[in-house]
Design a protein around this motif. Structure first.
Motif, PDB file in Angstrom:
ATOM      1  N   LEU A 293       2.855   1.154 -12.339  1.00  0.00           N
ATOM      2  CA  LEU A 293       1.658   1.640 -11.635  1.00  0.00           C
ATOM      3  C   LEU A 293       0.464   1.601 -12.581  1.00  0.00           C
ATOM      4  CD1 LEU A 293       0.497   2.961  -9.033  1.00  0.00           C
ATOM      5  CD2 LEU A 293       0.912   5.185 -10.120  1.00  0.00           C
ATOM      6  N   THR A 294      -0.543   0.788 -12.206  1.00  0.00           N
ATOM      7  CA  THR A 294      -1.755   0.712 -13.010  1.00  0.00           C
ATOM      8  C   THR A 294      -2.787   1.717 -12.484  1.00  0.00           C
ATOM      9  OG1 THR A 294      -2.802  -0.956 -11.612  1.00  0.00           O
ATOM     10  CG2 THR A 294      -1.323  -1.741 -13.367  1.00  0.00           C
ATOM     11  N   LEU A 295      -3.848   1.898 -13.235  1.00  0.00           N
ATOM     12  CA  LEU A 295      -4.901   2.846 -12.818  1.00  0.00           C
ATOM     13  C   LEU A 295      -5.578   2.366 -11.537  1.00  0.00           C
ATOM     14  CD1 LEU A 295      -6.630   5.347 -13.273  1.00  0.00           C
ATOM     15  CD2 LEU A 295      -8.067   3.995 -14.826  1.00  0.00           C
ATOM     16  N   ASP A 296      -5.864   1.061 -11.468  1.00  0.00           N
ATOM     17  CA  ASP A 296      -6.506   0.524 -10.267  1.00  0.00           C
ATOM     18  C   ASP A 296      -5.624   0.694  -9.043  1.00  0.00           C
ATOM     19  OD1 ASP A 296      -8.750  -0.207 -11.661  1.00  0.00           O
ATOM     20  OD2 ASP A 296      -8.112  -2.293 -11.983  1.00  0.00           O
ATOM     21  N   GLN A 297      -4.302   0.480  -9.212  1.00  0.00           N
ATOM     22  CA  GLN A 297      -3.383   0.662  -8.087  1.00  0.00           C
ATOM     23  C   GLN A 297      -3.343   2.126  -7.650  1.00  0.00           C
ATOM     24  OE1 GLN A 297       0.155  -0.943  -9.923  1.00  0.00           O
ATOM     25  NE2 GLN A 297      -0.114  -2.979  -8.997  1.00  0.00           N
ATOM     26  N   LEU A 298      -3.346   3.028  -8.634  1.00  0.00           N
ATOM     27  CA  LEU A 298      -3.336   4.454  -8.314  1.00  0.00           C
ATOM     28  C   LEU A 298      -4.592   4.834  -7.530  1.00  0.00           C
ATOM     29  CD1 LEU A 298      -2.151   7.327  -8.618  1.00  0.00           C
ATOM     30  CD2 LEU A 298      -3.422   7.497 -10.778  1.00  0.00           C
ATOM     31  N   ILE A 299      -5.749   4.381  -7.983  1.00  0.00           N
ATOM     32  CA  ILE A 299      -7.010   4.692  -7.310  1.00  0.00           C
ATOM     33  C   ILE A 299      -7.002   4.162  -5.883  1.00  0.00           C
ATOM     34  CG2 ILE A 299      -9.483   4.179  -7.296  1.00  0.00           C
ATOM     35  CD1 ILE A 299      -9.363   4.223 -10.377  1.00  0.00           C
ATOM     36  N   SER A 300      -6.531   2.930  -5.721  1.00  0.00           N
ATOM     37  CA  SER A 300      -6.500   2.316  -4.394  1.00  0.00           C
ATOM     38  C   SER A 300      -5.608   3.095  -3.444  1.00  0.00           C
ATOM     39  CB  SER A 300      -6.022   0.868  -4.515  1.00  0.00           C
ATOM     40  OG  SER A 300      -5.897   0.277  -3.243  1.00  0.00           O
ATOM     41  N   GLN A 301      -4.431   3.497  -3.915  1.00  0.00           N
ATOM     42  CA  GLN A 301      -3.508   4.225  -3.044  1.00  0.00           C
ATOM     43  C   GLN A 301      -4.040   5.620  -2.692  1.00  0.00           C
ATOM     44  OE1 GLN A 301       0.744   3.998  -3.495  1.00  0.00           O
ATOM     45  NE2 GLN A 301       0.563   2.425  -5.108  1.00  0.00           N
ATOM     46  N   ILE A 302      -4.655   6.282  -3.648  1.00  0.00           N
ATOM     47  CA  ILE A 302      -5.213   7.611  -3.358  1.00  0.00           C
ATOM     48  C   ILE A 302      -6.283   7.511  -2.272  1.00  0.00           C
ATOM     49  CG2 ILE A 302      -6.628   9.486  -4.281  1.00  0.00           C
ATOM     50  CD1 ILE A 302      -5.190   9.151  -6.951  1.00  0.00           C
ATOM     51  N   ASN A 303      -7.204   6.568  -2.418  1.00  0.00           N
ATOM     52  CA  ASN A 303      -8.298   6.434  -1.453  1.00  0.00           C
ATOM     53  C   ASN A 303      -7.795   5.998  -0.084  1.00  0.00           C
ATOM     54  OD1 ASN A 303     -10.282   7.214  -3.297  1.00  0.00           O
ATOM     55  ND2 ASN A 303     -10.617   5.107  -4.015  1.00  0.00           N
ATOM     56  N   THR A 304      -6.798   5.114  -0.068  1.00  0.00           N
ATOM     57  CA  THR A 304      -6.254   4.641   1.213  1.00  0.00           C
ATOM     58  C   THR A 304      -5.577   5.779   1.963  1.00  0.00           C
ATOM     59  OG1 THR A 304      -5.930   2.407   0.350  1.00  0.00           O
ATOM     60  CG2 THR A 304      -4.668   3.023   2.298  1.00  0.00           C
ATOM     61  N   GLN A 305      -4.713   6.534   1.269  1.00  0.00           N
ATOM     62  CA  GLN A 305      -4.009   7.632   1.946  1.00  0.00           C
ATOM     63  C   GLN A 305      -4.968   8.774   2.309  1.00  0.00           C
ATOM     64  OE1 GLN A 305      -0.162   8.978   0.609  1.00  0.00           O
ATOM     65  NE2 GLN A 305       0.129   7.132  -0.655  1.00  0.00           N
ATOM     66  N   ALA A 306      -5.986   9.013   1.466  1.00  0.00           N
ATOM     67  CA  ALA A 306      -6.947  10.069   1.776  1.00  0.00           C
ATOM     68  C   ALA A 306      -7.688   9.754   3.069  1.00  0.00           C
ATOM     69  CB  ALA A 306      -7.942  10.225   0.625  1.00  0.00           C
ATOM     70  N   SER A 307      -8.052   8.489   3.231  1.00  0.00           N
ATOM     71  CA  SER A 307      -8.729   8.086   4.454  1.00  0.00           C
ATOM     72  C   SER A 307      -7.816   8.220   5.663  1.00  0.00           C
ATOM     73  CB  SER A 307      -9.223   6.637   4.314  1.00  0.00           C
ATOM     74  OG  SER A 307      -9.832   6.192   5.499  1.00  0.00           O
TER      75      SER A 307
END
Length: 509
Positions: A293-307
């Motif tokens: 898990l990279t930082l960019d992947q973590l950021i993307s998943q957080i924003n996607t699930q938050a939405s």
């Protein structure tokens, strides 16, 4: 008939009538020449008394309206100056907002601070110098002043204008810096005690002058600054007295990101937002065995699930650090390793201030960061947060306290936090100035209504006095002509009466 020469009764009686007619005609002539029907108390004693009382009331009504006009003139000066203060506060607010932008370098913020200082100095001068005929209006001394408007004692309007000097306007502020807690335990266990509402009847009390308003927060869960701020802002009573709140929460990870690689077992990360402790409401990210898990992947998943879940959280990066931001909601993190051989996770990579890690024999670790809470009020107030917890460790403020006063001279926009606080101070000061202007306007409207009413009363009172006191020329002229004719007739008849004794001479021939 008897004829006598020593006393002429007819002539005497006619002369008496002549005198009476002469007196009546003379009085009528005076009424016509002066315009007054009542020339002295003997003419109409009761009418004179009533007319004099009506005249006094009319004169008092006229003077009362003059007092009102004077009062309105003074209030217009006060309101106009308060409007100038409002304009300058607006300029200060805009510059504080500009200074809150971290794109500004220290020199730019210093220049903005100087501009703000100049505006503050102008406000102080306006508050100190505004006057009407030597009477200060905005320096706090114009309190419980009476404008006497009516013809009777105690018919007054009380006027008070608050102190609008820069040293006396601002905000009573409570600032809580949300705390961070982390441990090698489950998230629900981490937030118990001082980090959890005690029951569904917990209250937050914010009390102003002669005000006690309890805000009920009917849920349990993590201490949440946003929930408290919303409860305060949605309370109509607190809104009326100028108390508002805001919450912010930004987490910049304490530790730079290091990719999570699970060569054995799996790692699950949950991000909680707000008061909820339900894992089903959380953002859940799993790093399965063999994945990275990279930082960019973590950021993307957080924003996607938050939405998708409607959670008010955004993720981004600053350098090689994870940045999480909400509008004040609490941020919670829970890491669960499938076994002791799974990848280790330092919670400092996920949440600012977290010191625990899921590593070694610890398969679970959690951290929580409460948002910053700022409460601002135009007037002094106190608060009581003991309904949330005994020590308010999470909110970072004492459980019982008072708002601290920050006047305009407290403004310092040379830092982001100072500029944000300056916006709270100025916004609250604007509310106070607007409140004062509204009060002045209300008094002016009240006085104008009284003026209009009393003008009608004055007209009617003068009319009533005129009916009693003043001459009706049409009627009086008719009576004067009558008196003239009667005088001429009486003189003619007196001449005839004077000839009666001459009959004696005829008898003596």
């Amino acid at each position: 008939m008897a004829v006598k020469i020593n006393f002429n009764a007819e002539a005497a009686k006619t002369h008496t009538a002549l005198i009476q007619n002469e007196r009546a005609m003379g009085k009528s002539l005076l009424r016509l020449s002066t315009g007054y029907k009542i020339l002295n108390a003997a003419d109409d004693s009761a009418g004179l008394f009533i007319a004099d009382m009506l005249g006094t009331v009319a004169a008092a009504l006229d003077q009362g309206n003059a007092n009102i006009q004077t009062g309105i003139s003074a209030l217009q000066i006060a309101e106009s100056s308060a409007g100038q203060i409002y304009t300058k506060l607006q300029e200060i607010y805009v510059r504080a907002q500009r200074a809150a932008n971290d794109i500004n370098d220290p020199n730019a913020r210093a220049a903005l601070q100087q501009e703000i200082n100049n505006f503050i100095d102008a406000i102080q001068k306006i508050g100190t110098d505004t006057e009407y005929n030597g009477i200060k209006l905005l320096d706090g001394t114009f309190t419980e002043k009476y404008i006497h408007y009516g013809p009777r004692a105690d018919q007054v309007v009380s006027v008070s204008i608050s102190n609008l000097k820069a040293s006396n306007i601002g905000a009573y502020v409570v600032q809580g810096t949300g705390k961070v807690k982390s441990d090698t335990t489950a998230y629900t266990s981490l937030i118990t005690g001082n980090w959890q509402y005690n029951s569904s009847t917990d209250t937050v009390t914010v009390a102003g002058v002669n005000l006690n308003s309890s805000i009920y927060l009917s849920y349990t869960g993590a201490v949440d600054a946003k929930a408290i701020a919303d409860a305060i802002n949605n309370n109509a009573t607190l809104q009326q007295v100028g108390i508002s709140a805001r919450a912010t929460n930004i987490s910049i990870a304490s530790t730079e990101w290091s990719n999570i690689q699970s060569t054995t077992g799996s790692v699950t990360m949950r991000f909680y937002v707000g008061k909820s402790t339900n894992s089903a409401d959380a953002i859940e990210i799993t790093v399965a065995q063999g994945e990275t898990l990279t930082l960019d992947q973590l950021i993307s998943q957080i924003n996607t699930q938050a939405s998708a879940k409607g959670l008010n959280i955004t993720a981004s990066s600053s350098g090689n650090k994870l940045v999480l931001q909400t509008t004040g909601e609490t941020i919670g993190v829970e890491v669960i390793r499938s076994d002791t051989n799974a990848a280790s996770v330092d919670l400092g990579m996920l949440l600012q201030g977290a010191t625990a890690s899921a590593s070694g024999s610890s398969t679970t670790a959690s951290a929580v960061k409460v948002g910053n809470l700022t409460i601002a009020g135009t007037d002094s107030y106190n608060y009581n947060f003991t309904g949330i917890s005994a020590t308010n460790e999470g909110l970072g403020v004492a459980n019982i306290g008072n708002g601290s006063f920050y006047n305009l001279y407290s403004i310092d926009v040379t830092t982001n936090s100072g500029a944000e606080l300056a916006m709270d101070i100025v916004n609250t000061a604007i509310k106070k100035v607007d409140k004062v202007r509204a009060q002045i306007g209300a008094v002016m409207n009240n006085l104008q209504s009284i003026f209009d009413s009393q003008k009608v009363a004055y007209d009617n009172t003068k009319e009533a006095e005129s009916v009693i006191r003043n001459t009706d020329y049409a009627k009086e002229m008719a009576e004067f002509v009558t008196y003239q004719i009667r005088m001429q007739a009486t003189v003619a008849m007196l001449a005839q009466a004077n000839t009666l004794p001459q009959l004696v001479l005829q008898l003596m021939r």
